[in-house]
Scaffold this motif. Structure first.
Motif, PDB file in Angstrom:
ATOM      1  N   GLY A  36       2.386   5.959  -7.210  1.00  0.00           N
ATOM      2  CA  GLY A  36       1.468   7.013  -8.019  1.00  0.00           C
ATOM      3  C   GLY A  36       1.733   8.584  -8.014  1.00  0.00           C
ATOM      4  N   MET A  37       2.552   8.863  -7.110  1.00  0.00           N
ATOM      5  CA  MET A  37       2.850  10.315  -7.065  1.00  0.00           C
ATOM      6  C   MET A  37       4.090  10.465  -7.817  1.00  0.00           C
ATOM      7  N   THR A  51      -4.236   6.294 -11.275  1.00  0.00           N
ATOM      8  CA  THR A  51      -4.938   5.104 -10.585  1.00  0.00           C
ATOM      9  C   THR A  51      -3.669   4.270 -10.502  1.00  0.00           C
ATOM     10  N   ALA A  53       2.192   1.644  -3.517  1.00  0.00           N
ATOM     11  CA  ALA A  53       1.337   2.155  -4.302  1.00  0.00           C
ATOM     12  C   ALA A  53       1.241   3.828  -4.346  1.00  0.00           C
ATOM     13  N   SER A  54       1.203   4.350  -2.960  1.00  0.00           N
ATOM     14  CA  SER A  54       1.189   5.714  -2.973  1.00  0.00           C
ATOM     15  C   SER A  54       2.334   6.272  -3.505  1.00  0.00           C
ATOM     16  N   VAL A  55       3.643   5.785  -3.295  1.00  0.00           N
ATOM     17  CA  VAL A  55       4.877   6.449  -3.665  1.00  0.00           C
ATOM     18  C   VAL A  55       4.910   6.485  -5.120  1.00  0.00           C
ATOM     19  N   ALA A  91       0.718  -1.211   0.097  1.00  0.00           N
ATOM     20  CA  ALA A  91      -0.009  -0.031   0.002  1.00  0.00           C
ATOM     21  C   ALA A  91       0.926   1.130   0.046  1.00  0.00           C
ATOM     22  N   ALA A  92       1.978   1.174   0.787  1.00  0.00           N
ATOM     23  CA  ALA A  92       2.695   2.539   0.906  1.00  0.00           C
ATOM     24  C   ALA A  92       3.644   2.666  -0.350  1.00  0.00           C
ATOM     25  N   THR A 132      -3.245  -3.056  -7.641  1.00  0.00           N
ATOM     26  CA  THR A 132      -2.248  -4.111  -6.882  1.00  0.00           C
ATOM     27  C   THR A 132      -2.842  -5.334  -6.993  1.00  0.00           C
TER      28      THR A 132
END
Length: 327
Positions: A252-253, A259, A248-250, A245-246, A262
């Motif tokens: 994405g940015m 979108t 995915a956030s990194v 999850a972490a 995962t």
């Protein structure tokens, strides 16, 4: 384009067996001097199409011209202009390569001297001159298919039909056949290729059509078909599932993606990107700065495999490979 610009023209081809259809109004045009790839699952109608165009089967409805000749009205004239390599070897394993080619040449009504001369020419052309006297039983799979291909060219046809020509071959044998096909096309031969190997279609075809349930559901170049599923993507496999999850956030940015998908089982995340190399570099830096360890990072385009499964509703089996640039 006029009919003269095309090696193959099919309009509204139908083939029915009782209440079932093999082709359901198929339209296709193939420019001269190109390779047209025809993809589709088992039973989609690929081989039926080839058999109709090669005059081995009459359509229930519709019309087709090959080399400017109507296949139903003048089949003998069409046969003089085409070659056909089917799914299964047509050579006699008890004869040598030379004897096989001489036999085919005599069946084409070439005289004994011309048959031997043509066999010699083809053995040299396909890199089989030093094995021409060996029995076919001692040939490798790739050598047999090259000999099969040579046999289909006895009369130097304008148009060559290849119906799944590399089925069952190992990568070396498949590459040998590909090189032979490229040489033919370079000499002006038009090729219609049916295959379930998407890498083969990518390697050889100038244009592709996807056949499903007797109809063409999509056509274009390989890049055009892939573009229907969107642009490039970046895939990241993280070492620890808990960090997905972490990550995915990194990602994405870093990739400026709206979108990120995962897959926890594979510890995989995937995001669309616009600038391939910038996104790759930014993602690598961002993950390192966040202390997230990645086992693999790869840029890829949509594959023909994905296009095929998307457009045919995931029916059928095909073989394909990713186009990747791993970091």
């Amino acid at each position: 384009m006029t009919t003269g610009d095309h090696a193959i023209v099919a309009e509204g081809l139908r083939k029915e067996y009782g209440t079932k259809h093999a082709l359901a109004g198929l339209d296709l045009t193939v420019p001269r001097g190109t390779v047209q790839g025809v993809l589709g699952p088992n039973g989609a109608g690929k081989s039926t199409l080839v058999r109709i165009l090669a005059t081995l089967l009459r359509p229930t409805a519709g019309r087709a011209e090959v080399a400017g000749v109507d296949v139903a009205r003048h089949p003998d004239e069409v046969r003089r202009r085409i070659g056909l390599l089917g799914q299964h070897a047509a050579v006699d394993e008890h004869l040598s390569g030379m004897q096989n080619l001489e036999m085919f040449a005599r069946l084409y009504h070439l005289g004994a001297r011309r048959a031997r001369s043509r066999a010699d020419e083809l053995l040299t052309r396909f890199g089989l001159a030093d094995t021409g006297r060996k029995p076919i039983g001692k040939y490798s799979g790739g050598m047999r298919r090259r000999l099969d291909l040579a046999a289909s060219l006895i009369l130097d046809p304008e148009i060559l039909f290849l119906d799944e020509p590399t089925t069952g071959l190992d990568p070396r044998g498949r590459t040998e056949v590909w090189e032979a096909v490229r040489t033919l096309v370079g000499g002006g031969t038009t090729v219609l290729l049916t295959t379930q190997y998407l890498e083969e279609a990518d390697q050889l075809a100038d244009a592709l059509c996807l056949v499903d349930d007797g109809r063409i559901v999509a056509e274009g170049t390989a890049d055009q078909l892939k573009a229907r599923l969107g642009g490039d993507r970046i895939d990241v496999v993280v070492r620890d599932r808990e960090g997905l999850a972490a990550a995915a956030s990194v990602v994405g940015m870093a990739a400026r993606a709206d979108t990120v998908t995962t897959d926890a089982d594979r510890r995989l995340l995937s995001a669309p990107v616009t600038d391939r190399m910038t996104a790759l570099a930014e993602t690598v830096r961002a993950l390192a700065a966040a202390g997230i360890e990645a086992e693999d990072i790869a840029l890829r385009r949509p594959t023909l495999d994905e296009v095929f499964l998307h457009l045919t509703g995931a029916t059928g089996t095909v073989t394909g490979t990713y186009e990747e640039a791993s970091a």
